[in-house]
Design an enzyme around this catalytic site. Sequence first.
Site, PDB file in Angstrom:
ATOM      1  N   TYR A  71      -1.965  -0.356  10.882  1.00 20.90           N
ATOM      2  CA  TYR A  71      -2.143  -0.704   9.308  1.00 20.90           C
ATOM      3  C   TYR A  71      -0.508  -0.602   8.484  1.00 20.90           C
ATOM      4  CZ  TYR A  71      -3.675  -0.903   4.480  1.00 20.90           C
ATOM      5  OH  TYR A  71      -3.802  -1.135   3.151  1.00 20.90           O
ATOM      6  N   SER A 125       0.882  -1.134   0.053  1.00 19.62           N
ATOM      7  CA  SER A 125       0.098  -0.120  -0.016  1.00 19.62           C
ATOM      8  C   SER A 125       0.788   1.185  -0.077  1.00 19.62           C
ATOM      9  CB  SER A 125      -1.030  -0.049   1.362  1.00 19.62           C
ATOM     10  OG  SER A 125      -1.390   1.186   1.345  1.00 19.62           O
TER      11      SER A 125
END
Length: 244
Positions: free
Chosen positions: A153, A140
């Site tokens: 995250y 990501s």
Amino acid sequence: MAEKQSTSRVAVITGASSGIGAATARALAAQGYRIALLARRLDRIEALAAELDNGSIAVQADVTDRDALVAAAARVQEELGGADVLMNNAGTMLLGPFSSERREDYRAMIEANLLGAITATEVFLEQLRDGGGDLVNISSVAGRTARATNGVYAATKWGINGWSESLRQELLPDVRVTLIEPGVVDTDLASHITDDATREAVQKGYDAATVTPAEVAEIIAFVLARPRHLVINEVLLRPADQLG
């Protein structure tokens, strides 16, 4: 034991029930791949396997359950002749203010996003090495830029990035390693967020997303189609209007 068809490569995709995973399954099937669709939601991957109609298989497996992955690998070997590609796509994004109240969310992200990818790779590595394979890790933009409320995250994605670079060096020339780092993509990822205020704020960005899973899948298919002497190790992509 099944023998691998010379004209058909085999791709194992975790988190194949929706989003980038399902889109990549369709893109690779169009290139002649047979797909082992791994996910927890069996009904979705069975429907996708039926849609592909090319010998692909649906395998119910949770990446946090090593025994399920071992069983999946045995089935891929037996029915498809082994994996040429492993795409570590399964994961969850449980954003929110850092607090003890969300400690279960933190554990879930670490176990799925990071340990799940590590375990799947460990289980399928022998198959990937058999004849030269590809490992595609979905990371990501959060693996490069941390923000308030996404700390754990981001930690999982920074971990994926570092681990991928180590594997890149360790596995050559047997296995090519590619890291894909998407920004906001039109998926249901934001809907998993358990903190209401954060989910509502993040969902607005996902509702406005201009990049589709199919567009990401097209990039992944392009990467895998390069000749073996060429490795595209890292792809960072964002919607044109995403600043961070």
